[in-house]
Design a protein around this motif. Structure first.
Motif, PDB file in Angstrom:
ATOM      1  N   GLY A  81     -18.716  15.223   4.284  1.00 53.15           N
ATOM      2  CA  GLY A  81     -17.531  14.381   4.130  1.00 53.15           C
ATOM      3  C   GLY A  81     -16.317  15.186   3.729  1.00 53.15           C
ATOM      4  N   ALA A 137     -12.988  15.372   5.761  1.00 46.47           N
ATOM      5  CA  ALA A 137     -11.718  15.000   5.123  1.00 46.47           C
ATOM      6  C   ALA A 137     -10.707  16.123   5.285  1.00 46.47           C
ATOM      7  CB  ALA A 137     -11.941  14.692   3.646  1.00 46.47           C
ATOM      8  N   THR A 183     -12.561  16.458  -2.257  1.00 46.18           N
ATOM      9  CA  THR A 183     -12.072  15.392  -1.373  1.00 46.18           C
ATOM     10  C   THR A 183     -10.935  14.644  -2.065  1.00 46.18           C
ATOM     11  OG1 THR A 183     -14.310  15.175  -0.525  1.00 46.18           O
ATOM     12  CG2 THR A 183     -12.776  13.426   0.043  1.00 46.18           C
ATOM     13  N   ALA A 234      -7.171  14.023  -0.941  1.00 43.18           N
ATOM     14  CA  ALA A 234      -6.546  12.701  -0.942  1.00 43.18           C
ATOM     15  C   ALA A 234      -5.201  12.767  -1.661  1.00 43.18           C
ATOM     16  CB  ALA A 234      -7.455  11.675  -1.620  1.00 43.18           C
ATOM     17  N   SER A 267      -2.589  14.329   0.567  1.00 42.13           N
ATOM     18  CA  SER A 267      -2.372  13.699   1.866  1.00 42.13           C
ATOM     19  C   SER A 267      -1.199  12.724   1.798  1.00 42.13           C
ATOM     20  CB  SER A 267      -3.628  12.940   2.284  1.00 42.13           C
ATOM     21  OG  SER A 267      -3.888  11.908   1.370  1.00 42.13           O
ATOM     22  N   GLN A 270      -2.584   9.468   6.081  1.00 40.95           N
ATOM     23  CA  GLN A 270      -3.855  10.179   5.993  1.00 40.95           C
ATOM     24  C   GLN A 270      -4.744   9.587   4.906  1.00 40.95           C
ATOM     25  OE1 GLN A 270      -1.993  13.873   5.211  1.00 40.95           O
ATOM     26  NE2 GLN A 270      -2.105  14.596   7.322  1.00 40.95           N
ATOM     27  N   LEU A 290      -8.444   8.206   5.375  1.00 42.57           N
ATOM     28  CA  LEU A 290      -9.514   8.764   4.560  1.00 42.57           C
ATOM     29  C   LEU A 290     -10.312   7.652   3.887  1.00 42.57           C
ATOM     30  CD1 LEU A 290      -9.816  11.834   4.225  1.00 42.57           C
ATOM     31  CD2 LEU A 290      -8.865  11.604   1.948  1.00 42.57           C
ATOM     32  N   THR A 291      -9.585   6.666   3.343  1.00 43.10           N
ATOM     33  CA  THR A 291     -10.246   5.574   2.638  1.00 43.10           C
ATOM     34  C   THR A 291     -11.162   4.798   3.571  1.00 43.10           C
ATOM     35  OG1 THR A 291      -8.232   5.394   1.371  1.00 43.10           O
ATOM     36  CG2 THR A 291      -9.834   3.639   1.099  1.00 43.10           C
ATOM     37  N   TRP A 344     -12.278   5.730   6.497  1.00 48.03           N
ATOM     38  CA  TRP A 344     -13.308   6.601   7.049  1.00 48.03           C
ATOM     39  C   TRP A 344     -14.464   6.742   6.063  1.00 48.03           C
ATOM     40  CZ3 TRP A 344     -15.000  11.228   5.171  1.00 48.03           C
ATOM     41  CH2 TRP A 344     -15.852  11.929   6.006  1.00 48.03           C
ATOM     42  N   SER A 345     -14.144   6.805   4.763  1.00 40.19           N
ATOM     43  CA  SER A 345     -15.195   7.010   3.777  1.00 40.19           C
ATOM     44  C   SER A 345     -16.073   5.779   3.608  1.00 40.19           C
ATOM     45  CB  SER A 345     -14.591   7.408   2.431  1.00 40.19           C
ATOM     46  OG  SER A 345     -13.993   6.278   1.843  1.00 40.19           O
TER      47      SER A 345
END
Lengths: 336, 318
Positions: free
Chosen positions: A94, A98, A165, A169, A172, A176, A180-181, A183-184
């Motif tokens: 991850g 990221a 990560t 964040a 970013s 982004q 990221l949120t 996607w996680s």
């Protein structure tokens, strides 16, 4: 079980926000199989062939890959808690993914930028591989793998990857950060044939390699020295298993985000049903993982349609209570 | 379709049927062509997409402002103005977490998406599905907001009313600029997004908060920070904001000036001495649509109360 998987797959292809009669779905699939292009027109066809079919296939591959990875790691470390998610392998993959989301715009230029489908899985794979290797190196002293060390090191590695990560964040931008949120939380949305061609060459060899590993892992249950004296190529089995886990987890994380609890729940269920023999455990885990993920995806995309839930929420909502139940039903203390 | 038989009797019957269907076809064609002029009478209406999915609060706001809401079948969850939108239309989810099939299930003839809508996979699937997609660039500048309105109107086949709305918006921005020029001494404003757990999350450079503060003739205290980030208590003190700006929270508890200025970060600031905390509706403040000049004017009036900033003259214009 294979039959259940097949039925669920067909249900998953038949269900969606757009109502398409089962007969029409069958017709479209049949027309595609037989190459009868005359029938392949209209939005239904596109939905079935370009949205649902790749999505369901991705769910099958990711679910099977994650569940087998969990079963492999549990066999390798001889510990029921080993799971790519719990010991930080997913977090490592991850982190790498990221990094490609956040730093990709800054450092990838020219031709690399045009290959996001290649960069993200490759990055995630490297992240998964590195964290698996580090975990293994830390937990193994003089040929003996200490499971307690492995678990603690896994927690530490997971935290480290989580912190990095978090740093990504922080630097970013808003866009982004939101990518990221979401996607996680994981999602099979946006599955495409391109994504499938990136993950299939990784997960399918893993599934094919299972017979090679099953005997070795059965031997390892006795202990490494004993397995070695039985004539099992212990080091080779370990190396192969680690490589395959890193590959499968990296590819899954890259194509579907972080999907938790499949790797730990499914092998446990299968072990309860058929016992610890890896010759049965590995293939049945693959089927079970595929069933869980495809089933969870049906829930994820129908429950709030036309919007959709991240699938990680659904698998964790099913997986975490189950995991607790598994712990509570044990009569004795957990032997770690 | 009747299979052609070799029997001579059937051969004779076949032409009759064809003649009959040809006659019916010609009649239909003739009646149809009579109806055509009716269709031509309003070509714009014919071209207008009638099943729109609007993804992005500002797009929905403009569509409603143009009175075209009857054509909207779905909106995203950021479409909170006007409030009817989310109540009346299907919700396709958050702007960055769309589901391709979910959007397609509304059978849209047009999907309008704001810059940054996603995930990219879902958008490219929509693209492949052949449904018409219009991407609307997001922009916080005066020219950008007007251009955004025109772009939305253009896609909807409503260029004329959208042009009027854009012109009105431009005029309002110009009026705002005149008001701004009259400000002798600019004041320092800090936009606080949240105070979660005592951590102060502020709007820095290139954030939408930064843009609205600039429109309102203020100076953003947090312009050393990029985007929305946490700011240390000391930096806030050093920044010496004259006013704190926050979003009004419609559902729950709002921070009161007393609570805010009791926090060490704010206690010693010029804002605290005069208890200058302004709260505004989040979408009104940061939406960057037709209402933005009005929001900027309201913010300006809050920053410079002694200047008695007048309402925009164009505010009540059609």
């Amino acid at each position: 079980m294979a039959l259940g998987c097949l039925v669920l797959t067909l249900v998953a292809i038949g269900q969606g926000a757009i109502a398409i009669p089962p007969g029409r779905v069958a017709e479209i699939l049949w027309a595609r199989l037989t190459g009868d292009t005359g029938l392949l027109e209209g939005r239904d066809v596109l939905v079935v062939l370009n949205i649902r079919l790749p999505r369901v296939l991705l769910g099958l591959l990711v679910g099977a890959g994650l569940a087998v990875s969990g079963a492999l790691m549990q066999g390798l470390f001889r510990n029921p808690l080993a799971d790519p998610g719990l010991v930080g392998v997913s977090a490592g993959a991850g982190l790498a993914a990221a990094a490609t989301i956040v730093l990709g715009d800054r450092f990838l230029t020219g031709t690399l930028m045009k290959l996001p489908f290649a960069v993200l899985p490759f990055g995630a794979f490297c992240g998964g591989l590195i964290s698996t290797l580090v975990l293994y190196l830390i937990a193994t002293r003089e040929g003996r793998t200490s499971v307690a060390t492995m678990l603690l090191a896994g927690v530490a590695l997971g935290a480290l990857a989580g912190a990095m990560t978090g740093l990504l964040a922080f630097i970013s931008d808003d866009r982004q950060l939101r990518d990221l949120t979401f996607w996680s939380m994981g999602s099979l949305g946006g599955a495409s044939w391109t994504k499938l061609t990136a993950i299939a060459p990784i997960v399918i060899p893993l599934l094919l390699a299972m017979p090679l590993l099953a005997r070795g892992l059965n031997g390892l249950m006795l202990g490494e020295a004993e397995a070695y004296h039985l004539g099992i190529p212990v080091q080779r089995i370990k190396a192969l298993a680690i490589l395959l886990v890193a590959l499968a987890v990296g590819a899954s994380v890259a194509s579907a985000g972080l999907v938790g609890f499949v790797g730990i729940v499914v092998p446990h269920l299968i072990r309860l049903a058929v016992g610890p023999d890896h010759r049965l455990l590995l293939p049945l885990s693959a089927l079970g993982g595929a069933i869980l993920l495809v089933g969870a995806d049906i829930v994820a995309r129908l429950i709030v349609a036309p919007a959709e839930l991240p699938i990680g929420i659904v698998t964790a909502a099913i997986g975490a209570p189950f995991f607790l139940w598994l712990l509570l039903r044990r009569s004795g203390p957990l032997d770690v | 379709m009747v299979a052609r038989s070799a029997h001579p009797a059937d051969w004779h019957r076949q032409p009759d049927r064809r003649e009959l269907s040809a006659a019916i076809g010609l009649t239909l064609l003739a009646v149809g062509s009579l109806l055509l002029p009716a269709g031509f009478a309003s070509p714009a209406l014919g071209q207008m997409p009638d099943r729109i999915v609007s993804v992005g609060g500002v797009i929905t706001e403009v569509i409603y402002a143009l009175g075209l809401q009857d054509r909207v079948v779905g909106v995203d969850s950021t479409s909170q103005f006007p409030a009817d939108a989310l109540r009346d239309k299907a919700n396709v989810g958050y702007v960055r977490a769309l589901s391709a099939e979910g959007v397609l299930s509304l059978k849209p003839s047009l999907v309008m998406v704001i810059d940054g809508a996603g995930p990219p996979g879902a958008v490219s699937l929509l693209n492949e599905s052949g449904v018409r997609i219009a991407r609307i660039p997001d922009d916080t500048s005066a020219a950008g907001v007007a251009a955004k309105i025109e772009a939305i109107g253009g896609v909807l086949g409503a260029a004329e009313p959208a042009g009027r709305l854009a012109a009105q918006t431009r005029a309002r921005f110009e009026e705002l600029a005149t008001l701004k020029q009259a400000i002798a001494q600019k004041r320092r404003v800090l936009f606080v997004l949240s105070l979660q757990n005592g951590r102060v999350l502020v709007g820095g450079r290139n954030s939408s908060a930064d843009a609205i503060i600039a429109h309102a003739g203020g100076i953003n205290v947090a312009d050393g920070i990029e985007g929305y980030k946490t700011m240390t208590d000391e930096a806030i003190m050093a920044g010496a904001p004259d006013m704190i700006l926050m979003m009004r929270n419609s559902s729950s508890h709002n921070t009161t000036p007393d609570e805010l200025f009791a926090m060490p970060a704010f206690a010693e600031t010029p804002a605290a001495k005069q208890k200058r905390l302004t709260t505004m509706d989040g979408l009104y403040l940061l939406g960057f649509g037709p209402r933005t000049p009005l929001a900027a004017r309201d913010l300006m009036a809050a920053i410079y109360p002694e200047a008695a900033i007048p309402p925009l003259k164009t505010a009540n214009a059609p």
